[in-house]
Structures are given as structure tokens and as C-alpha cells.
Design an enzyme around this catalytic site. Structure first.
Site, PDB file in Angstrom:
ATOM      1  N   LYS A 174       0.024  -1.475   0.327  1.00 29.69           N
ATOM      2  CA  LYS A 174       0.463   0.535   0.057  1.00 29.69           C
ATOM      3  C   LYS A 174       0.810   1.057  -0.633  1.00 29.69           C
ATOM      4  O   LYS A 174       1.290   2.158   0.787  1.00 29.69           O
ATOM      5  CB  LYS A 174      -0.809   0.358   1.363  1.00 29.69           C
ATOM      6  CG  LYS A 174      -2.236   0.891   0.596  1.00 29.69           C
ATOM      7  CD  LYS A 174      -2.426   1.908   1.895  1.00 29.69           C
ATOM      8  CE  LYS A 174      -1.348   2.734   2.457  1.00 29.69           C
ATOM      9  NZ  LYS A 174      -1.571   3.930   2.084  1.00 29.69           N
ATOM     10  N   GLU A 213      -0.844   7.444  -0.664  1.00 29.20           N
ATOM     11  CA  GLU A 213      -1.824   8.156  -1.766  1.00 29.20           C
ATOM     12  C   GLU A 213      -2.022   9.287  -2.031  1.00 29.20           C
ATOM     13  O   GLU A 213      -2.038  10.021  -2.864  1.00 29.20           O
ATOM     14  CB  GLU A 213      -3.116   8.186  -0.692  1.00 29.20           C
ATOM     15  CG  GLU A 213      -3.683   9.094   1.087  1.00 29.20           C
ATOM     16  CD  GLU A 213      -2.251   8.378   2.115  1.00 29.20           C
ATOM     17  OE1 GLU A 213      -1.778   7.389   2.018  1.00 29.20           O
ATOM     18  OE2 GLU A 213      -3.430   8.935   3.234  1.00 29.20           O
ATOM     19  N   CYS A 257      14.080  11.123   6.543  1.00 28.65           N
ATOM     20  CA  CYS A 257      14.322  10.685   7.496  1.00 28.65           C
ATOM     21  C   CYS A 257      15.712  10.633   7.815  1.00 28.65           C
ATOM     22  O   CYS A 257      15.412  10.370   9.195  1.00 28.65           O
ATOM     23  CB  CYS A 257      13.430   8.880   7.533  1.00 28.65           C
ATOM     24  SG  CYS A 257      14.361   8.199   7.159  1.00 28.65           S
TER      25      CYS A 257
HETATM   26  P1  NAD Z   1       2.395   8.821   7.390  1.00 27.03           P
HETATM   27  O1  NAD Z   1       2.802   8.613   8.990  1.00 27.03           O
HETATM   28  O2  NAD Z   1       1.732   9.726   7.508  1.00 27.03           O
HETATM   29  O3  NAD Z   1       2.163   8.424   6.313  1.00 27.03           O
HETATM   30  C1  NAD Z   1       2.997   6.808   6.210  1.00 27.03           C
HETATM   31  C2  NAD Z   1       1.296   5.422   5.912  1.00 27.03           C
HETATM   32  O4  NAD Z   1       1.267   5.118   6.957  1.00 27.03           O
HETATM   33  C3  NAD Z   1       0.941   5.686   4.531  1.00 27.03           C
HETATM   34  O5  NAD Z   1       1.165   4.243   3.697  1.00 27.03           O
HETATM   35  C4  NAD Z   1      -0.741   6.231   4.798  1.00 27.03           C
HETATM   36  O6  NAD Z   1      -1.420   6.529   4.035  1.00 27.03           O
HETATM   37  C5  NAD Z   1      -0.566   5.614   5.843  1.00 27.03           C
HETATM   38  N1  NAD Z   1      -1.123   6.481   7.555  1.00 27.03           N
HETATM   39  C6  NAD Z   1      -1.217   7.492   7.552  1.00 27.03           C
HETATM   40  N2  NAD Z   1      -2.591   7.787   8.701  1.00 27.03           N
HETATM   41  C7  NAD Z   1      -2.521   6.471   9.076  1.00 27.03           C
HETATM   42  C8  NAD Z   1      -3.510   6.303   9.816  1.00 27.03           C
HETATM   43  N3  NAD Z   1      -4.294   7.103  11.187  1.00 27.03           N
HETATM   44  N4  NAD Z   1      -3.684   4.385  10.445  1.00 27.03           N
HETATM   45  C9  NAD Z   1      -3.015   3.738   9.296  1.00 27.03           C
HETATM   46  N5  NAD Z   1      -2.244   4.334   8.326  1.00 27.03           N
HETATM   47  C10 NAD Z   1      -2.465   5.740   8.235  1.00 27.03           C
HETATM   48  O7  NAD Z   1       4.285   9.500   6.972  1.00 27.03           O
HETATM   49  P2  NAD Z   1       4.174  10.136   6.127  1.00 27.03           P
HETATM   50  O8  NAD Z   1       3.913  11.680   6.116  1.00 27.03           O
HETATM   51  O9  NAD Z   1       3.914   9.942   4.283  1.00 27.03           O
HETATM   52  O10 NAD Z   1       5.831   9.787   5.230  1.00 27.03           O
HETATM   53  C11 NAD Z   1       6.755  10.271   6.613  1.00 27.03           C
HETATM   54  C12 NAD Z   1       7.717   9.815   8.136  1.00 27.03           C
HETATM   55  O11 NAD Z   1       7.940   8.912   7.357  1.00 27.03           O
HETATM   56  C13 NAD Z   1       8.300  10.983   8.363  1.00 27.03           C
HETATM   57  O12 NAD Z   1       7.868  10.987   9.477  1.00 27.03           O
HETATM   58  C14 NAD Z   1       9.908  10.278   8.272  1.00 27.03           C
HETATM   59  O13 NAD Z   1      10.248  10.663   9.356  1.00 27.03           O
HETATM   60  C15 NAD Z   1       9.503   9.100   8.166  1.00 27.03           C
HETATM   61  N6  NAD Z   1       9.961   7.967   7.574  1.00 27.03           N
HETATM   62  C16 NAD Z   1      10.546   6.905   7.933  1.00 27.03           C
HETATM   63  C17 NAD Z   1      11.795   6.452   7.719  1.00 27.03           C
HETATM   64  C18 NAD Z   1      12.811   6.328   8.459  1.00 27.03           C
HETATM   65  O14 NAD Z   1      13.420   4.681   7.559  1.00 27.03           O
HETATM   66  N7  NAD Z   1      12.423   5.238   9.483  1.00 27.03           N
HETATM   67  C19 NAD Z   1      12.135   6.970   6.130  1.00 27.03           C
HETATM   68  C20 NAD Z   1      11.285   7.770   5.396  1.00 27.03           C
HETATM   69  C21 NAD Z   1       9.967   8.229   6.424  1.00 27.03           C
END
Ligand code: NAD
Length: 496
Positions: A173, A176, A281
Site C-alpha cells: 500500500k 496516497e 528521514c
Molecule cells: P505517515 O505516517 O503519514 O504515512 C505513512 C503511511 O501510513 C502511508 O501509507 C499512509 O497512508 C498510512 N497512514 C497514515 N495515517 C494512517 C492512520 N491513521 N492509520 C493507518 N495508516 C495510516 O507518513 P508520511 O507523511 O507519508 O511520511 C513521512 C514520515 O515517514 C516522516 O515521519 C519520516 O521521518 C518517516 N520516514 C521514516 C523512515 C525511516 O526509515 N525511519 C523513512 C522514510 C520516512
């Protein structure tokens, strides 16, 4: 309007849900497509396809699996510019950076091409008299990958090459916000000869994620995203009996000691702070200036950051827009909050003149000096082109600051003192450490992962950890020749 659908059992799948969300080009502000948002029934169709494809893929010989992987690697390498263009159009990062992300993902595909060696088990002959023991690693079944917006190609590639190479089937997934890259990858897998149902894509939001976490056919979940969602995914997925690795957010510090090469450190801070508009990240978001270096360092960083060209990533600029208007405004609000709380704005990206459409989500490089640990600009993950400078007196204070931070993804130290560098990598409570290297993202044959609130679970991504995550061990004890007919003995088996 262009519709971005799911991909199930080797073909496009529309699903039954009426829900969809707009996908925007962040450099123009123009909505370029509508992505389908799966309901639970749509997700179940994808999971069933993955479950149906599993037995045959599990039993496909390693030779054949590796042939498909090699073909996928070749196609991806030949066509990586196409994928980079898709990333830039939906994420906004500049083309060269998008290409860099694909290349780092490609490294994991290449690592997975060596899966026969990585899957080798152990064998002990004559562990007991004429009794041999061997261990094998077997795939888990259908596994789910849930990815964030900021690396729409690389982050899924941390997982699916090893998952598939090990004999699992996948339901992924994507975010979006930039869902098209994964669909392009799905078509590439089909072209490479991967059987239908081994790689499936469901587009969606929380509804789709929750079904993947609860569905009993899904045996493991690899998640990457923000810390609150990572924690939630870990708790709900493990409560449902699944193996879960959930990588979360970050706040990465770069320590500059007084003996460091300040030009090297300034280049590094700018590259790692503003690359991909800080939406990495592993971005450096806090520079910790130790002792007397602060004034000279801030001056050098500001001078370099002032030369960055912000604009449309297809125009040869250095830094693109932020991913959405809401995110751009949220990041800008942190700059205002930092100013109010007493930080000094050395460079203000809010008045940037971008080389791009006026409706793009622009914010230029921003530097805040004299940031203190209680300010929101320090405590929160901002995920934008905002570099904070914290001034401290010594190494011990710098180490204490980092170790007190709830996140522990990446960190770096800049120094010419080998002893200080050694102390740092030994003492710092962070998963990935750079020594005169600002973004220490490990190669595919090492594992990627943070500590503390930056990762929930026991396994990091790729490397040997990745192989272990996507397989489980079986130990077989075997006796063939000359079985001893010792008669009945209800005692616990012992060796002789
Ligand atoms: P996000 O947490 O908003 O979304 C990540 C995924 O979770 C998406 O697929 C989204 O659709 C889903 N999601 C969002 N809200 C949800 C909910 N309430 N319940 C279930 N699923 C949900 O993150 P983002 O804004 O897409 O990405 C940025 C974040 O990712 C930053 O915090 C960044 O640090 C982190 N990140 C971490 C790494 C790592 O290796 N640690 C790598 C890349 C990004």
C-alpha cells in the site's frame, strides 16, 4: 481525470469503493489524478490473490526466482529515468534526487539477486551417532508493505526484493500522495516474468492499512512512516499475531566539534539539511555547534544555503517544493514559532522566489540559530527545509542532548579527532552513525534502521535482517542409516 487504480493478480483492478483522493503535482499545484481509496473488501481481493499465488511461488526453484530478479534489475536499470520522472511529478523532489532514490533501491534488488547464498542453512553431520541436523529458512506467506510519501520508490524496495526473492508474495500500500511509482513497478515485475499475484498493489488510506493489519492471511508487515502511525501499526499488527517492523520518524543531529574541517561540515549540513527539501528521514535537522565554532560555521552554512536554487524539479533546480500545501504551511508555521520562542532567523525561506509556477508549494532553505531544546522547532519532527543550530559548550553536552532525544534514526559527527569519533559511535544511542558523513544510509548488504521511537520491532530493513524478517527457521533432526531399535524409552531424547 486520470484514475490511479489498484494492481491485483497481474492486472489493473478498479475495486468496489467509491472513495478517491486527489494527487497533485507539488511544483504546479495542479491536480493530476485521482487515486482510488480501497475499502476492506478491495483489500481482501488483493490479499486473496497473494495467498493464492503463494504455494506455487514458494515452490518455484531458486534458480528461476533469481532469473526473474535479474530481469527485473535489468529493466529497472534501463528505465530508471521513467520512474524518476513519475516521482518528481507527484513528490516534487528534483529529477537528479529522484534518480538517486531509484539507484539506492536498485542496490537492494541487486543484493536480493544473491538470495541463494543468503538463504543457505546449516548442516551438522553426526550430531548424535548417525543423526544429522540441518536448518532451513522458509518464506512466511503473503506479506504487507505500507510506505510513506517521501521515498515512493526506494522505501518499498527496501522490502519487496528480499520478500519476493525469499518466496513470499506481497501486497503493498503506497502513500496516497504519490501512488503512481508503485504501479509502474508492478508493471515492470510483470514484464520481468513474475507470476501474477506475487506482487499486488492496493491504493488507500487508514481503511486499507487496518484491513492489512487485521487480515489473518497477512503474515508480516513492513511499515515506514511517522512515529505515531508506526507505533499504532506495530501494536495492532503484533496484537493480530503478525511479525511487524515499523520504522518511524526522526530528528537527526549533526555534531560539529571545534577541530572539524568547517568547509566540509558546512557543505554536509547544507546537502543533508536541504536535499529533498528536508523531506528525508535521514535529513539533518539539527546542527550541534560545539564550543567556539558556532559563528564561523553558521556563516559558512548560510552563505552556501543562500545559493540554493529552489524550483520545479524538472528545470535543473537544486531543491523542489514541499509535498502538499498543508505540509508547506505547517513547516512555515514552525519557522514563525521558532522566531517567537527566541531563535534567530538567519535565512528565511518563506520569501523564496522559486523557479516554478506561483501555485507550487514553495519554501526556501531556512536556518534558525540559537535554537534551544525546549522550542517546538527542536522537539518536533518538522520534515522540511529548516535547519536548526543548537550551540553547546562541549562533546559531553552534545552527546547528552542526542541521547535524551526520543528519536534515534541517524546522526553524524564532524571532527578530525579519531578518538572523539570512536567515543561518539560507541556512546551514541542512534541506529545509524556517520563520521564526517552526514547521511549515513547503509548499503543494501548492511541493515537500515533507527533506535527508540524511530523503529518499533526487532528487525531493521534489508541486509541480513531483511532476509531473517521475511523467513522463518526450521531445524530438522534426521536419522537414516542403522536406526537403533532400542525399544521403548519415554525419557527426553539425549545425544550419544
Ligand atoms: P505517515 O505516517 O503519514 O504515512 C505513512 C503511511 O501510513 C502511508 O501509507 C499512509 O497512508 C498510512 N497512514 C497514515 N495515517 C494512517 C492512520 N491513521 N492509520 C493507518 N495508516 C495510516 O507518513 P508520511 O507523511 O507519508 O511520511 C513521512 C514520515 O515517514 C516522516 O515521519 C519520516 O521521518 C518517516 N520516514 C521514516 C523512515 C525511516 O526509515 N525511519 C523513512 C522514510 C520516512
Amino acid at each position: 481525470m486520470h484514475t490511479i487504480a489498484h494492481w491485483v493478480d497481474g492486472k489493473s483492478f478498479g475495486g468496489t469503493s467509491e472513495a478517491s483522493a486527489p494527487v497533485t503535482n507539488p511544483a504546479t499545484g495542479v491536480v493530476t489524478g485521482q487515486v482510488a481509496l480501497a475499502n476492506a473488501a478491495d483489500v481482501r481481493v488483493a490479499v486473496e490473490a497473494a495467498a493464492a499465488a503463494f504455494p506455487a511461488w514458494r515452490d518455484t526453484s531458486l534458480t528461476r526466482r533469481v532469473q526473474v530478479l535479474f530481469r527485473f534489475r535489468e529493466l529497472l536499470n534501463e528505465r530508471k529515468e521513467e520512474l524518476a520522472a513519475i516521482i518528481t511529478a507527484e513528490h516534487g523532489k528534483v529529477l537528479s534526487d529522484a534518480l538517486g532514490e531509484v539507484t539506492r533501491g536498485l542496490e537492494v534488488v541487486e543484493f536480493a539477486c544473491g538470495i541463494p547464498h543468503l538463504l543457505k542453512g546449516g548442516f551438522t553431520e553426526n550430531a548424535s551417532t548417525k543423526v544429522d541436523i540441518f536448518s532451513i529458512r522458509q518464506p512466511l506467506g503473503p506479506v504487507a508493505i505500507i510506505s510513506p510519501f517521501n521515498f515512493p520508490a526506494m522505501v518499498p524496495m527496501w522490502f519487496f526484493p528480499l520478500a519476493i526473492a525469499s518466496g513470499n508474495t506481497v501486497v503493498i500500500k503506497p502513500s496516497e500522495k504519490d501512488p503512481s511509482a508503485t504501479l509502474w513497478v508492478a508493471r515492470l515485475w510483470a514484464e520481468a516474468g513474475l507470476p501474477a499475484g506475487v506482487f499486488n498493489v492496493v491504493q488507500g488510506d487508514k481503511v486499507a492499512v487496518d484491513e492489512l493489519l487485521d487480515n489473518p492471511s497477512i503474515k508480516a508487515v513492513s511499515f515506514v512512516g511517522s512515529t505515531p502511525i508506526a507505533r499504532y501499526v506495530y501494536q495492532r499488527g503484533t496484537a493480530a499475531g503478525k511479525r511487524v517492523q515499523a520504522l518511524g520518524g526522526a530528528k537527526n543531529h549533526m555534531v560539529v566539534l571545534p577541530d572539524a574541517d568547517l568547509d566540509l561540515a558546512a557543505d554536509a549540513a547544507v546537502n543533508a539539511g536541504f536535499g529533498s527539501a528536508g523531506e528525508r528521514c535521514m535529513a539533518v535537522s539539527v546542527v550541534v555547534a560545539v564550543g567556539e565554532v558556532a559563528d564561523a560555521l553558521v556563516e559558512r552554512i548560510a552563505q552556501r544555503a543562500g545559493t540554493i536554487r529552489t524550483g520545479d524539479g524538472t528545470r535543473g533546480t537544486d531543491m523542489g517544493p514541499l509535498v502538499t500545501r498543508e505540509h508547506r504551511d505547517r513547516v512555515a508555521s514552525y519557522v514563525a514559532a521558532g522566531e517567537t520562542q527566541g531563535a534567530r532567523v538567519v535565512l528565511d525561506g518563506r520569501d523564496v522566489r522559486a523557479d516554478g509556477e506561483s501555485d507550487g508549494f514553495w519554501l526556501g532553505p531556512t536556518i534558525l540559530d540559537h535554537v534551544r531544546p525546549e522550542m517546538s522547532v527542536y522537539t518536533d519532527e518538522i520534515f522540511g527545509p529548516v535547519l536548526s543550530v543548537v550551540r553547546l559548550d562541549g562533546y559531553d553536552e552534545a552527546l547528552a542532548l542526542i541521547n535524551a532525544n526520543p528519536y534515534g534514526n541517524g546522526t553524524a559527527i564532524f571532527t578530525n579527532d579519531g578518538g572523539a569519533a570512536r567515543r561518539f559511535h560507541n556512546e551514541v544511542e542512534v541506529g545509524m552513525v556517520g563520521i564526517n558523513v552526514p547521511i549515513p544510509v547503509p548499503m543494501a548488504y548492511y541493515s537500515f534502521g533507527g533506535w527508540k521511537a524511530s523503529l518499533f520491532g526487532d528487525s531493521h530493513a534489508h541486509g541480513v535482517d531483511g532476509v531473517q524478517f521475511f523467513t522463518r527457521t526450521k531445524a530438522v533432526t534426521s536419522r537414516w542409516l542403522d536406526p537403533s531399535h532400542g525399544g521403548l524409552n519415554l525419557g527426553f531424547p539425549q545425544n550419544n
